[in-house]
Design an enzyme around this catalytic site. Structure first.
Site, mmCIF file in Angstrom:
data_model
loop_
_atom_site.group_PDB
_atom_site.id
_atom_site.type_symbol
_atom_site.label_atom_id
_atom_site.label_comp_id
_atom_site.label_asym_id
_atom_site.label_seq_id
_atom_site.Cartn_x
_atom_site.Cartn_y
_atom_site.Cartn_z
ATOM 1 N N LYS A 296 0.824 -1.212 0.000
ATOM 2 C CA LYS A 296 0.000 0.000 0.000
ATOM 3 C C LYS A 296 0.856 1.260 0.000
ATOM 4 C CE LYS A 296 -4.353 -1.696 1.872
ATOM 5 N NZ LYS A 296 -5.389 -1.556 2.894
ATOM 6 N N LYS B 113 -10.412 -11.121 -8.737
ATOM 7 C CA LYS B 113 -11.357 -11.114 -7.632
ATOM 8 C C LYS B 113 -12.263 -9.878 -7.709
ATOM 9 C CE LYS B 113 -10.234 -9.536 -3.443
ATOM 10 N NZ LYS B 113 -11.071 -9.185 -2.285
ATOM 11 N N LYS C 187 -13.867 -3.921 -4.186
ATOM 12 C CA LYS C 187 -14.388 -2.556 -4.226
ATOM 13 C C LYS C 187 -13.359 -1.591 -4.777
ATOM 14 C CE LYS C 187 -13.329 -1.240 0.544
ATOM 15 N NZ LYS C 187 -13.088 -2.503 1.253
HETATM 16 P P1 ATP Z 1 -10.352 -3.911 -1.033
HETATM 17 O O1 ATP Z 1 -10.390 -3.916 -2.534
HETATM 18 O O2 ATP Z 1 -10.306 -2.550 -0.428
HETATM 19 O O3 ATP Z 1 -9.364 -4.891 -0.452
HETATM 20 P P2 ATP Z 1 -12.437 -5.834 -0.899
HETATM 21 O O4 ATP Z 1 -13.471 -5.656 -1.933
HETATM 22 O O5 ATP Z 1 -11.364 -6.877 -1.135
HETATM 23 O O6 ATP Z 1 -11.793 -4.439 -0.612
HETATM 24 P P3 ATP Z 1 -12.471 -6.230 1.902
HETATM 25 O O7 ATP Z 1 -13.029 -5.135 2.739
HETATM 26 O O8 ATP Z 1 -10.994 -6.376 1.741
HETATM 27 O O9 ATP Z 1 -13.152 -6.137 0.458
HETATM 28 O O10 ATP Z 1 -13.011 -7.632 2.397
HETATM 29 C C1 ATP Z 1 -14.054 -7.818 3.328
HETATM 30 C C2 ATP Z 1 -14.353 -9.302 3.399
HETATM 31 O O11 ATP Z 1 -14.909 -9.762 2.162
HETATM 32 C C3 ATP Z 1 -13.125 -10.175 3.641
HETATM 33 O O12 ATP Z 1 -13.478 -11.232 4.499
HETATM 34 C C4 ATP Z 1 -12.797 -10.702 2.266
HETATM 35 O O13 ATP Z 1 -12.124 -11.948 2.315
HETATM 36 C C5 ATP Z 1 -14.162 -10.840 1.641
HETATM 37 N N1 ATP Z 1 -14.109 -10.685 0.170
HETATM 38 C C6 ATP Z 1 -13.768 -9.560 -0.480
HETATM 39 N N2 ATP Z 1 -13.854 -9.731 -1.816
HETATM 40 C C7 ATP Z 1 -14.250 -11.023 -2.009
HETATM 41 C C8 ATP Z 1 -14.518 -11.817 -3.166
HETATM 42 N N3 ATP Z 1 -14.400 -11.320 -4.386
HETATM 43 N N4 ATP Z 1 -14.921 -13.093 -3.001
HETATM 44 C C9 ATP Z 1 -15.044 -13.598 -1.751
HETATM 45 N N5 ATP Z 1 -14.811 -12.925 -0.629
HETATM 46 C C10 ATP Z 1 -14.413 -11.643 -0.739
HETATM 47 MG MG MG Z 2 -9.507 -6.945 0.179
#
Ligand code: ATP
Ligand code: MG
Length: 331
Positions: free
Chosen positions: A112, A195, A198
């Site tokens: 990061k 994946k 967000k």
């Molecule tokens: P960032 O892009 O900021 O990392 P993110 O979309 O990956 O955000 P997080 O806030 O990191 O979301 O994750 C919150 C929860 O959702 C965690 O437990 C993570 O493992 C799960 N998660 C996030 N994206 C996925 C996905 N595409 N499939 C399954 N689980 C997910």
């Molecule tokens: Mg994440």
């Protein structure tokens, strides 16, 4: 009952389908068998710059979504991190037994900080894993559900717990990672090898739970697939179709193999239409419930207040022991 603890950041206006199918869905089921604590880490959120009004709103929306998804405040402890000051207090003590080199080895910080540049990288971002260790150790959970990206941080947490226990006196439970079997990993609809996320997904590839269901249905119908015609689960060669099968399987609680049989001889359009329908069927009542919670802010804040009070009972106890053991005077 064993205790589990998990958190999700209030950094978006809506959780997405990956968050739900990969994590939050299991939070709901864990409530049956565990003493579950769920929190919204707003203190972690400010390790990168946040608009104050927006943060407050997103914290409430996060809570409203968790409640609407089925987190039951009567059975679980749902709270906002900043309302439990023990998190910050324990983090300070832990930071004083964390090696500078040890903290510097955290790969998420390295990634990061490289992305953001040194000027936009805060000390808070650097000490993030220490705050995370405090989040966990305060509640002495036996297990912590964590994704792959948090493994290294959990390892630090375990090391700090052991170090404190050895240097002072046995105080912390050394937590185990809780790997939930069968959690779905959801992929970007436009780039099904990446994946759904967000921060990294394009708008068209991301399904937000609180978006207009019609918009989400359209995104599903425009999902990238392949040039074959056969509907079968094959991540290597058919990542788009496999992703849609996994989504439909999770939303309808139907095994993927059953779906493959159901769709034998049928076209991609049929599958997409059914995924879109399942999504609309899921998101429409969810949105209504979230709106209800958001319409009564007093009630929402009251629920969070009760959660924070319950959390403080546990956290306060642990912190008092810690303060005593490191040699602070009693309050
Ligand atoms: P960032 O892009 O900021 O990392 P993110 O979309 O990956 O955000 P997080 O806030 O990191 O979301 O994750 C919150 C929860 O959702 C965690 O437990 C993570 O493992 C799960 N998660 C996030 N994206 C996925 C996905 N595409 N499939 C399954 N689980 C997910
Ligand atoms: Mg994440």
């Amino acid at each position: 009952k064993q205790r589990v603890l998990s958190g999700i950041q209030p950094t978006s206006a809506s959780f997405h389908l990956g968050n739900y199918l990969g994590a939050l869905q299991y939070w709901v089921t864990l409530q049956d068998d565990y003493d579950a604590l769920y929190f919204i880490p707003d203190m972690h959120a400010i390790t990168v710059s946040q608009d104050p009004k927006e943060l407050r709103k997103r914290t409430r929306i996060a809570a409203a979504q968790l409640l609407a998804l089925g987190i039951d405040p009567a059975r679980s402890t749902l709270f906002v991190q900043s309302q439990v000051p023990e998190h910050a207090e324990l983090a300070w003590v832990l930071s004083c037994i964390t090696g500078f080199g040890e903290a510097s080895r955290m790969t998420q910080f390295k990634d990061k900080s490289v992305k953001q540049g040194a000027d936009n990288t805060t000390v808070g971002l650097f000490t993030y894993p220490v705050l995370m260790a405090a989040d966990i150790l305060l509640y002495r959970p036996h297990q912590v559900p964590v994704g792959e990206d948090q493994r290294q941080h959990l390892e630090l947490t375990r090391n700090l717990a052991q170090r404190f226990n050895t240097r002072f006196k046995k105080t912390f439970v050394v937590p185990e990672p809780h790997i939930v079997k069968g959690t779905a990993k959801i992929y970007d609809l436009q780039d099904p090898t990446a994946k759904m996320s967000k921060s990294a997904s394009s708008d068209a590839g991301l399904i937000n739970l609180l978006d207009d269901p019609k918009v989400s249905a359209k995104k599903v119908r425009s999902a990238v697939t392949d040039t074959e015609r056969e509907i079968r689960y094959d991540v290597e060669n058919k990542p788009g179709i496999s992703n849609l099968l996994v989504i439909l399987s999770a939303l309808t609680e139907t095994p993927v193999v059953t779906l493959e049989k159901d769709y034998a001889g049928r076209g991609y359009g049929d599958l997409k239409a059914d995924v879109a329908d399942a999504l609309v069927g899921f998101a429409t009542p969810l949105r209504a419930k979230v709106e209800e919670y958001m319409a009564d802010q007093g009630e929402l804040d009251r629920i969070l207040g009760i959660g924070a009070e319950r959390a403080r009972e546990i956290a306060g106890n642990t912190l008092a022991q810690v303060y005593d053991r490191v040699g602070f005077l009693a309050r």
